[in-house]
Design a protein around this motif. Structure first.
Motif, PDB file in Angstrom:
ATOM      1  N   ARG A  53      53.898  39.010  60.445  1.00  0.00           N
ATOM      2  CA  ARG A  53      53.421  40.152  61.233  1.00  0.00           C
ATOM      3  C   ARG A  53      52.568  39.694  62.417  1.00  0.00           C
ATOM      4  NH1 ARG A  53      54.047  45.009  58.743  1.00  0.00           N
ATOM      5  NH2 ARG A  53      54.754  44.926  56.589  1.00  0.00           N
ATOM      6  N   ALA A  54      52.618  40.485  63.474  1.00  0.00           N
ATOM      7  CA  ALA A  54      51.767  40.246  64.639  1.00  0.00           C
ATOM      8  C   ALA A  54      50.331  40.574  64.244  1.00  0.00           C
ATOM      9  CB  ALA A  54      52.208  41.117  65.809  1.00  0.00           C
ATOM     10  N   PRO A  55      49.399  39.661  64.423  1.00  0.00           N
ATOM     11  CA  PRO A  55      48.029  39.923  63.986  1.00  0.00           C
ATOM     12  C   PRO A  55      47.355  41.065  64.738  1.00  0.00           C
ATOM     13  CG  PRO A  55      48.184  37.791  65.082  1.00  0.00           C
ATOM     14  CD  PRO A  55      49.565  38.328  64.967  1.00  0.00           C
ATOM     15  N   ALA A  56      47.727  41.286  65.978  1.00  0.00           N
ATOM     16  CA  ALA A  56      47.069  42.326  66.764  1.00  0.00           C
ATOM     17  C   ALA A  56      47.531  43.732  66.403  1.00  0.00           C
ATOM     18  CB  ALA A  56      47.309  42.080  68.254  1.00  0.00           C
ATOM     19  N   THR A  57      48.799  43.861  65.980  1.00  0.00           N
ATOM     20  CA  THR A  57      49.358  45.197  65.770  1.00  0.00           C
ATOM     21  C   THR A  57      49.826  45.454  64.349  1.00  0.00           C
ATOM     22  OG1 THR A  57      51.598  44.497  66.335  1.00  0.00           O
ATOM     23  CG2 THR A  57      50.182  45.240  68.153  1.00  0.00           C
ATOM     24  N   GLY A  58      50.057  44.395  63.576  1.00  0.00           N
ATOM     25  CA  GLY A  58      50.603  44.551  62.241  1.00  0.00           C
ATOM     26  C   GLY A  58      52.114  44.742  62.239  1.00  0.00           C
ATOM     27  N   GLU A  59      52.725  44.742  63.411  1.00  0.00           N
ATOM     28  CA  GLU A  59      54.173  44.907  63.533  1.00  0.00           C
ATOM     29  C   GLU A  59      54.894  43.725  62.887  1.00  0.00           C
ATOM     30  OE1 GLU A  59      57.477  44.871  67.134  1.00  0.00           O
ATOM     31  OE2 GLU A  59      55.368  44.514  67.575  1.00  0.00           O
ATOM     32  N   THR A  60      55.966  44.011  62.156  1.00  0.00           N
ATOM     33  CA  THR A  60      56.772  42.947  61.562  1.00  0.00           C
ATOM     34  C   THR A  60      57.564  42.254  62.654  1.00  0.00           C
ATOM     35  OG1 THR A  60      56.948  44.108  59.465  1.00  0.00           O
ATOM     36  CG2 THR A  60      58.591  42.404  59.908  1.00  0.00           C
ATOM     37  N   LEU A  61      57.435  40.932  62.740  1.00  0.00           N
ATOM     38  CA  LEU A  61      58.148  40.151  63.742  1.00  0.00           C
ATOM     39  C   LEU A  61      59.397  39.492  63.180  1.00  0.00           C
ATOM     40  CD1 LEU A  61      55.123  38.396  65.446  1.00  0.00           C
ATOM     41  CD2 LEU A  61      56.395  40.374  66.271  1.00  0.00           C
ATOM     42  N   ALA A  62      59.316  39.027  61.938  1.00  0.00           N
ATOM     43  CA  ALA A  62      60.445  38.310  61.337  1.00  0.00           C
ATOM     44  C   ALA A  62      60.301  38.316  59.824  1.00  0.00           C
ATOM     45  CB  ALA A  62      60.490  36.872  61.846  1.00  0.00           C
ATOM     46  N   ALA A  63      61.392  37.978  59.171  1.00  0.00           N
ATOM     47  CA  ALA A  63      61.390  37.765  57.717  1.00  0.00           C
ATOM     48  C   ALA A  63      61.808  36.318  57.493  1.00  0.00           C
ATOM     49  CB  ALA A  63      62.353  38.709  57.031  1.00  0.00           C
ATOM     50  N   VAL A  64      61.053  35.615  56.676  1.00  0.00           N
ATOM     51  CA  VAL A  64      61.339  34.202  56.431  1.00  0.00           C
ATOM     52  C   VAL A  64      61.470  33.935  54.939  1.00  0.00           C
ATOM     53  CG1 VAL A  64      60.218  33.428  58.550  1.00  0.00           C
ATOM     54  CG2 VAL A  64      58.898  33.582  56.473  1.00  0.00           C
ATOM     55  N   ALA A  65      62.220  32.888  54.629  1.00  0.00           N
ATOM     56  CA  ALA A  65      62.448  32.535  53.231  1.00  0.00           C
ATOM     57  C   ALA A  65      61.139  32.141  52.560  1.00  0.00           C
ATOM     58  CB  ALA A  65      63.447  31.388  53.152  1.00  0.00           C
ATOM     59  N   GLN A  66      60.954  32.636  51.349  1.00  0.00           N
ATOM     60  CA  GLN A  66      59.776  32.291  50.531  1.00  0.00           C
ATOM     61  C   GLN A  66      60.200  31.171  49.594  1.00  0.00           C
ATOM     62  OE1 GLN A  66      56.504  33.758  50.310  1.00  0.00           O
ATOM     63  NE2 GLN A  66      56.193  31.958  49.076  1.00  0.00           N
ATOM     64  N   GLY A  67      59.667  29.986  49.800  1.00  0.00           N
ATOM     65  CA  GLY A  67      60.052  28.841  48.991  1.00  0.00           C
ATOM     66  C   GLY A  67      59.397  28.832  47.639  1.00  0.00           C
ATOM     67  N   GLY A  68      60.097  28.279  46.695  1.00  0.00           N
ATOM     68  CA  GLY A  68      59.579  28.115  45.352  1.00  0.00           C
ATOM     69  C   GLY A  68      59.775  26.675  44.899  1.00  0.00           C
ATOM     70  N   ALA A  69      59.463  26.400  43.665  1.00  0.00           N
ATOM     71  CA  ALA A  69      59.563  25.045  43.122  1.00  0.00           C
ATOM     72  C   ALA A  69      60.989  24.505  43.228  1.00  0.00           C
ATOM     73  CB  ALA A  69      59.093  25.025  41.688  1.00  0.00           C
ATOM     74  N   ALA A  70      61.993  25.340  42.997  1.00  0.00           N
ATOM     75  CA  ALA A  70      63.386  24.891  43.078  1.00  0.00           C
ATOM     76  C   ALA A  70      63.752  24.460  44.493  1.00  0.00           C
ATOM     77  CB  ALA A  70      64.316  26.003  42.605  1.00  0.00           C
ATOM     78  N   ASP A  71      63.180  25.128  45.482  1.00  0.00           N
ATOM     79  CA  ASP A  71      63.468  24.767  46.878  1.00  0.00           C
ATOM     80  C   ASP A  71      62.850  23.422  47.235  1.00  0.00           C
ATOM     81  OD1 ASP A  71      64.841  27.241  47.619  1.00  0.00           O
ATOM     82  OD2 ASP A  71      62.870  28.169  47.352  1.00  0.00           O
ATOM     83  N   VAL A  72      61.688  23.155  46.683  1.00  0.00           N
ATOM     84  CA  VAL A  72      61.016  21.891  46.961  1.00  0.00           C
ATOM     85  C   VAL A  72      61.760  20.731  46.291  1.00  0.00           C
ATOM     86  CG1 VAL A  72      58.880  20.577  46.666  1.00  0.00           C
ATOM     87  CG2 VAL A  72      58.776  23.002  47.240  1.00  0.00           C
ATOM     88  N   ALA A  73      62.219  20.979  45.077  1.00  0.00           N
ATOM     89  CA  ALA A  73      62.950  19.940  44.339  1.00  0.00           C
ATOM     90  C   ALA A  73      64.276  19.673  45.019  1.00  0.00           C
ATOM     91  CB  ALA A  73      63.172  20.356  42.901  1.00  0.00           C
TER      92      ALA A  73
END
Length: 73
Positions: A53-73
């Motif tokens: 989110r944009a810190p000034a407005t709270g507007e959503t700018l993008a959606a990004v992958a949330q990594g977990g342990a399986a992604d790191v491995a």
């Protein structure tokens, strides 16, 4: 004229920064990003995402992958 006098008489205009190039880049990538793993973009193992989110407005700018342990491995 002193520095203080310059500041008192300065006209303020718009900031030179413009977010339109960034917004165009986000739109070009559909405002969705995965992980860059082993030379390729990939979704997280469980498909989880979070919003950036944009810190000034709270507007959503993008959606990004949330990594977990399986992604790191």
């Amino acid at each position: 004229m002193s520095v203080a006098e310059y500041f008192r008489t300065m006209d303020y205009g718009p900031a030179p920064e413009d977010d339109q190039p960034v917004r165009a880049w986000l739109a070009q990538h559909e405002a969705a990003f995965g992980h860059f793993i082993d030379g390729a973009w990939r979704e997280s193992g469980d498909g989880a995402r979070f919003e950036v989110r944009a810190p000034a407005t709270g507007e959503t700018l993008a959606a990004v992958a949330q990594g977990g342990a399986a992604d790191v491995a």
